[in-house]
Each structure stands twice: as C-alpha cells, then as structure tokens.
Design a protein around this motif. Structure first.
Motif, PDB file in Angstrom:
ATOM      1  N   ARG A   1     -28.436 -26.773  -2.245  1.00 35.79           N
ATOM      2  CA  ARG A   1     -29.027 -26.404  -0.955  1.00 35.79           C
ATOM      3  C   ARG A   1     -28.171 -25.417  -0.161  1.00 35.79           C
ATOM      4  O   ARG A   1     -28.601 -24.933   0.888  1.00 35.79           O
ATOM      5  CB  ARG A   1     -29.241 -27.664  -0.111  1.00 35.79           C
ATOM      6  N   LEU A   2     -26.974 -25.125  -0.620  1.00 39.11           N
ATOM      7  CA  LEU A   2     -26.074 -24.277   0.158  1.00 39.11           C
ATOM      8  C   LEU A   2     -26.412 -22.798  -0.021  1.00 39.11           C
ATOM      9  O   LEU A   2     -26.491 -22.305  -1.161  1.00 39.11           O
ATOM     10  CB  LEU A   2     -24.621 -24.507  -0.262  1.00 39.11           C
ATOM     11  N   PRO A   3     -26.628 -22.055   1.057  1.00 38.78           N
ATOM     12  CA  PRO A   3     -26.895 -20.610   0.944  1.00 38.78           C
ATOM     13  C   PRO A   3     -25.629 -19.836   0.577  1.00 38.78           C
ATOM     14  O   PRO A   3     -24.517 -20.194   0.990  1.00 38.78           O
ATOM     15  CB  PRO A   3     -27.387 -20.233   2.343  1.00 38.78           C
ATOM     16  N   ALA A   4     -25.789 -18.773  -0.181  1.00 32.60           N
ATOM     17  CA  ALA A   4     -24.633 -17.972  -0.620  1.00 32.60           C
ATOM     18  C   ALA A   4     -23.938 -17.288   0.556  1.00 32.60           C
ATOM     19  O   ALA A   4     -22.731 -17.030   0.508  1.00 32.60           O
ATOM     20  CB  ALA A   4     -25.081 -16.926  -1.642  1.00 32.60           C
ATOM     21  N   GLY A   5     -24.688 -17.016   1.632  1.00 35.08           N
ATOM     22  CA  GLY A   5     -24.106 -16.305   2.763  1.00 35.08           C
ATOM     23  C   GLY A   5     -23.508 -17.200   3.832  1.00 35.08           C
ATOM     24  O   GLY A   5     -23.291 -16.751   4.968  1.00 35.08           O
ATOM     25  N   LEU A   6     -23.243 -18.452   3.487  1.00 35.76           N
ATOM     26  CA  LEU A   6     -22.702 -19.391   4.480  1.00 35.76           C
ATOM     27  C   LEU A   6     -21.298 -18.952   4.920  1.00 35.76           C
ATOM     28  O   LEU A   6     -20.434 -18.653   4.088  1.00 35.76           O
ATOM     29  CB  LEU A   6     -22.639 -20.796   3.867  1.00 35.76           C
ATOM     30  N   GLN A   7     -21.082 -18.918   6.245  1.00 38.71           N
ATOM     31  CA  GLN A   7     -19.787 -18.491   6.790  1.00 38.71           C
ATOM     32  C   GLN A   7     -19.359 -19.424   7.919  1.00 38.71           C
ATOM     33  O   GLN A   7     -20.205 -19.967   8.644  1.00 38.71           O
ATOM     34  CB  GLN A   7     -19.869 -17.055   7.338  1.00 38.71           C
ATOM     35  N   TYR A   8     -18.053 -19.593   8.065  1.00 34.23           N
ATOM     36  CA  TYR A   8     -17.504 -20.397   9.154  1.00 34.23           C
ATOM     37  C   TYR A   8     -17.826 -19.735  10.496  1.00 34.23           C
ATOM     38  O   TYR A   8     -17.737 -18.509  10.636  1.00 34.23           O
ATOM     39  CB  TYR A   8     -15.998 -20.553   8.985  1.00 34.23           C
ATOM     40  N   ALA A   9     -18.176 -20.554  11.511  1.00 32.74           N
ATOM     41  CA  ALA A   9     -18.440 -20.057  12.862  1.00 32.74           C
ATOM     42  C   ALA A   9     -17.342 -20.577  13.786  1.00 32.74           C
ATOM     43  O   ALA A   9     -17.124 -21.790  13.867  1.00 32.74           O
ATOM     44  CB  ALA A   9     -19.801 -20.533  13.358  1.00 32.74           C
ATOM     45  N   PRO A  10     -16.624 -19.683  14.477  1.00 32.68           N
ATOM     46  CA  PRO A  10     -15.543 -20.128  15.360  1.00 32.68           C
ATOM     47  C   PRO A  10     -16.056 -21.073  16.446  1.00 32.68           C
ATOM     48  O   PRO A  10     -16.885 -20.697  17.275  1.00 32.68           O
ATOM     49  CB  PRO A  10     -15.019 -18.823  15.970  1.00 32.68           C
ATOM     50  N   ALA A  11     -15.600 -22.305  16.394  1.00 30.66           N
ATOM     51  CA  ALA A  11     -15.996 -23.329  17.365  1.00 30.66           C
ATOM     52  C   ALA A  11     -15.062 -24.515  17.181  1.00 30.66           C
ATOM     53  O   ALA A  11     -14.340 -24.611  16.192  1.00 30.66           O
ATOM     54  CB  ALA A  11     -17.445 -23.746  17.152  1.00 30.66           C
ATOM     55  N   CYS A  12     -15.073 -25.422  18.156  1.00 27.87           N
ATOM     56  CA  CYS A  12     -14.248 -26.627  18.039  1.00 27.87           C
ATOM     57  C   CYS A  12     -14.886 -27.570  17.023  1.00 27.87           C
ATOM     58  O   CYS A  12     -16.090 -27.814  17.059  1.00 27.87           O
ATOM     59  CB  CYS A  12     -14.132 -27.320  19.391  1.00 27.87           C
ATOM     60  N   ASP A  13     -14.076 -28.111  16.123  1.00 28.56           N
ATOM     61  CA  ASP A  13     -14.558 -29.074  15.147  1.00 28.56           C
ATOM     62  C   ASP A  13     -14.699 -30.439  15.807  1.00 28.56           C
ATOM     63  O   ASP A  13     -13.995 -30.752  16.780  1.00 28.56           O
ATOM     64  CB  ASP A  13     -13.590 -29.177  13.967  1.00 28.56           C
ATOM     65  N   ALA A  14     -15.587 -31.261  15.266  1.00 31.04           N
ATOM     66  CA  ALA A  14     -15.835 -32.595  15.819  1.00 31.04           C
ATOM     67  C   ALA A  14     -15.436 -33.646  14.788  1.00 31.04           C
ATOM     68  O   ALA A  14     -16.020 -33.698  13.695  1.00 31.04           O
ATOM     69  CB  ALA A  14     -17.299 -32.752  16.202  1.00 31.04           C
ATOM     70  N   ARG A  15     -14.437 -34.476  15.142  1.00 37.43           N
ATOM     71  CA  ARG A  15     -14.046 -35.560  14.248  1.00 37.43           C
ATOM     72  C   ARG A  15     -15.013 -36.729  14.404  1.00 37.43           C
ATOM     73  O   ARG A  15     -15.401 -37.081  15.518  1.00 37.43           O
ATOM     74  CB  ARG A  15     -12.613 -35.999  14.547  1.00 37.43           C
ATOM     75  N   GLU A  16     -15.378 -37.332  13.287  1.00 34.39           N
ATOM     76  CA  GLU A  16     -16.347 -38.425  13.300  1.00 34.39           C
ATOM     77  C   GLU A  16     -15.669 -39.712  12.853  1.00 34.39           C
ATOM     78  O   GLU A  16     -14.791 -39.703  11.984  1.00 34.39           O
ATOM     79  CB  GLU A  16     -17.522 -38.101  12.375  1.00 34.39           C
ATOM     80  N   GLY A  17     -16.108 -40.834  13.419  1.00 31.97           N
ATOM     81  CA  GLY A  17     -15.585 -42.129  13.025  1.00 31.97           C
ATOM     82  C   GLY A  17     -14.085 -42.212  13.234  1.00 31.97           C
ATOM     83  O   GLY A  17     -13.551 -41.877  14.278  1.00 31.97           O
ATOM     84  N   GLY A  18     -13.358 -42.616  12.209  1.00 34.91           N
ATOM     85  CA  GLY A  18     -11.907 -42.753  12.303  1.00 34.91           C
ATOM     86  C   GLY A  18     -11.169 -41.463  12.056  1.00 34.91           C
ATOM     87  O   GLY A  18      -9.938 -41.464  11.989  1.00 34.91           O
ATOM     88  N   GLY A  19     -11.882 -40.346  11.893  1.00 36.87           N
ATOM     89  CA  GLY A  19     -11.226 -39.068  11.698  1.00 36.87           C
ATOM     90  C   GLY A  19     -11.217 -38.582  10.274  1.00 36.87           C
ATOM     91  O   GLY A  19     -10.784 -37.461   9.999  1.00 36.87           O
ATOM     92  N   ASP A  20     -11.704 -39.406   9.316  1.00 39.95           N
ATOM     93  CA  ASP A  20     -11.759 -38.965   7.930  1.00 39.95           C
ATOM     94  C   ASP A  20     -12.941 -38.046   7.672  1.00 39.95           C
ATOM     95  O   ASP A  20     -13.060 -37.459   6.587  1.00 39.95           O
ATOM     96  CB  ASP A  20     -11.836 -40.171   6.986  1.00 39.95           C
ATOM     97  N   ALA A  21     -13.856 -37.945   8.615  1.00 42.52           N
ATOM     98  CA  ALA A  21     -14.988 -37.019   8.514  1.00 42.52           C
ATOM     99  C   ALA A  21     -14.940 -36.057   9.690  1.00 42.52           C
ATOM    100  O   ALA A  21     -14.669 -36.453  10.825  1.00 42.52           O
ATOM    101  CB  ALA A  21     -16.306 -37.770   8.501  1.00 42.52           C
ATOM    102  N   VAL A  22     -15.180 -34.772   9.403  1.00 41.57           N
ATOM    103  CA  VAL A  22     -15.117 -33.735  10.429  1.00 41.57           C
ATOM    104  C   VAL A  22     -16.326 -32.825  10.273  1.00 41.57           C
ATOM    105  O   VAL A  22     -16.631 -32.365   9.162  1.00 41.57           O
ATOM    106  CB  VAL A  22     -13.816 -32.903  10.328  1.00 41.57           C
TER     107      VAL A  22
END
Length: 353
Positions: free
Chosen positions: A299-320
């Motif tokens: 399902r991942l598009p070939a043109g996927l790129q990182y977008a500058p923004a604050c990351d969000a930690r989920e749960g205990g921090g093992d998921a972001v």
C-alpha cells in the motif's frame, strides 16, 4: 644674626612649597572631576541618540561604530587606576560604571578583578556583535587597556582566581521559543602583557552552538545543546540533544565526555530516511527489511516523503507517529515501532482532509 635669618627662611620656603603643591592638588582634583563629568555627559548624549544601536546591529564593522563609547569607558577606568587609592578599587569603578549603564538604559557594565587584571564584561545590546570583554592591567609600568574582544551576546566572566582556575568567558544570545540560545565559550590565556582567546567553542561548532543548559565549574565546562539532523524540527519535544564536558589544563582543552539525550529520535529518523529513499529507488530488499508486513508494503506509494512536523509518541513510547506526504502532497501518517531489530514501520494510512 645670619644663622637666625637662615633658620627663619628655610621653614618659610618649606611652607610656600607645600602650599604650592597643595594648590596643584586642588587644581588637579576639579580638573579630574571635570573630565569625569565631561565623559558622563558625552555618554549621555550618545545614549540619548542611541548612537549606534541601529548602526551596531546592522553594520559590518560594529566595533568601529561603538568605538567612541568604549573609548569613554576605557578612559574612565584607566584614569581612575592611575589615580590609585580608593579610586582604583573595584567598588569605586563599578559604582562609576553603574552610573554610565543607567545613562544608557538596558546596558550591563560589569567589572571583576581576576588573574591579576581587571576584566570588564560590557553589553550594550544583546543583538549586537560589538559587545565586549576588555582587560585592563599594567603596560610598561602604566595602567592601560591590554586586550579587547568583540562578540554577540551577553558576556560573563568565570574563574581566573588566585587558586589558578582558568579564566573563561561565556557569551549568551537571546533565548529561542523552545528554550535554547546561542552560546559561545572561550578560555583566555595570558601571553606576555596581553590575554588572548586560546580556545573557543566556535572552533568546534563553526555554524554556531545552540545550548539548553551549561555550567562552568573550575576547569570543567559542561554544555547541553541542540543537534540538527534529518527529522529535527524547531520547537518539538523529545528530540535528540547532546551534553559535552570539556576540561581545561595548561596543555589545552579536551573533551572528556559526551552523552546523548533522547537518542531514539535520531535513530528513528535514520530509518525514516532509509525507507523513503528505498521506496523512491524501488529497493525491495530494504523496504522488506523495514516494513515486515507484506500487505502494508503493497500500500505504500513510491513518492512517500517525510513531512517536517513534530512526531507523536504513542503509549509507552515504543510507537511513534511520523508525518509524511505522498504524490500531490497528500498527507500520510506513518507509525513506527521499536522491535528487536530496531525501528520498523507497522502502520501507514492517508490522513483524511
């Protein structure tokens, strides 16, 4: 009768001579006071016109634009040092400098005696690269300005006492909205009649140092600072920083420790960069290693790129959750989890708009 006349004449001459000397002192004292008053009046004139506040912030030669101001301060200090006695005391000189600082408004003019010299830390405006540290001492038997440094930021003097601690200068800039500020640290070493910067953080961080906290204790300098890397964004929490410890000795300055703080964030974005590069290059082996779920990979598009923004930690921090964009700048949310082999993409979907 000649001996009697001589006996009377000699004391009379002495009285006249002493009176003449006293008269000279009486004339000199008002003259010195007048000089001090003239200097303060001139300083007030410069303050009223804010000579140079705009010039100093904008000019290519800020030290030249503030030359007259520093000349007034230098003359005030050197003349009082030459007068000796209470006029040469740090307390009297600081009192005089406080008067000048009040005339300017917002200036900080601090003077300390250290390492056998007087060191002035003068800040007229935080934004100006012409703030100055000035060292006063004896040159060829006369009080004089020995050295002058010009930098941006608020200067402070540390150490340099009789116990042999090194003389360290810190220059602090204006704080950012996320708690860091420009910082420059310099170690001053005496060479002959002058002091020079024998070491500076500018040598290690030529593009500038943005510090969160720092301390100078004896011969140890400790600095916690921002680290810029792919995935860093201004003002976000939980990003990777570093803390360095430097030790000053007669042989020089050495870094004796480095401690990463929140290293996971930089490690995560190394993986993010690898994944987006592999998608663009259609590198299936790398994509498979970083995205264990076959259905998700499809399902991942070939043109996927990182977008500058604050990351969000989920749960205990093992998921972001990491922001990204695909072709046409459509936003995506990518969820990475820390697994046994490191950070791996475990979920991804377009963000509804």
């Amino acid at each position: 009768m000649r001996p009697l006349r001589a006996a009377v004449l000699v004391p009379a001459i002495l009285v006249l001579a002493l009176a003449a000397v006293a008269g000279l002192f009486e004339l000199a004292a008002p003259a010195a006071a007048a000089d001090r008053g003239d200097r303060l009046d001139r300083f007030r004139e410069l303050a009223a016109s804010r000579l140079g506040l705009a010039q100093i912030v904008d000019t290519d030669e800020p030290a030249e634009a503030f030359r007259e101001i520093y000349a007034l301060l230098d003359d005030e200090i050197v003349e009082n040092l030459a007068s000796g006695g209470p006029f040469a005391s740090v307390e009297f000189l600081q009192d005089r400098l406080d008067t000048f600082a009040e005339a300017w408004g917002g200036a900080s003019l601090r003077l300390v005696r250290t390492s056998g010299v007087l060191v002035g830390a003068f800040m007229l405006d935080e934004r100006s690269p012409a703030n100055s540290v000035r060292v006063y001492g004896t040159l060829r038997g006369e009080p004089a300005l020995l050295s002058a440094l010009y930098r941006e930021g608020r200067p402070s003097v540390h150490g340099g006492g009789a116990d042999g601690t090194p003389l360290v200068i810190t220059w602090e800039g204006t704080m950012s909205g996320w708690g860091t500020r420009p910082l420059r640290v310099e170690w001053l070493r005496r060479e002959g009649d002058r002091l020079r910067a024998a070491w500076s953080t500018a040598e290690i961080f030529p593009e500038g140092l943005l510090a969160r906290t720092w301390s100078v204790r004896g011969a140890e300098v400790r600095i916690r600072y921002e680290v810029r890397y792919p995935g860093w964004a201004p003002g976000c929490e939980g990003q990777t920083e570093q803390e360095d410890v430097y030790r000053i000795s007669p042989a020089g300055v050495a870094r004796v420790a480095r401690r990463p703080i929140e290293p996971w964030h930089r490690e995560l974005h190394v993986i993010v960069q690898r994944l987006t590069a592999a998608l663009a290059a259609r590198d299936e082996s790398t994509v498979t290693a970083l995205v264990p779920d076959r259905g998700l990979r499809g399902r991942l598009p070939a043109g996927l790129q990182y977008a500058p923004a604050c990351d969000a930690r989920e749960g205990g921090g093992d998921a972001v959750s990491v922001a990204a964009v695909a072709d046409g700048q459509r936003p995506w949310a990518l969820t990475f989890r820390r697994l046994g082999a490191g950070w791996r993409l475990t979920a991804a979907s377009p963000v509804l708009q």
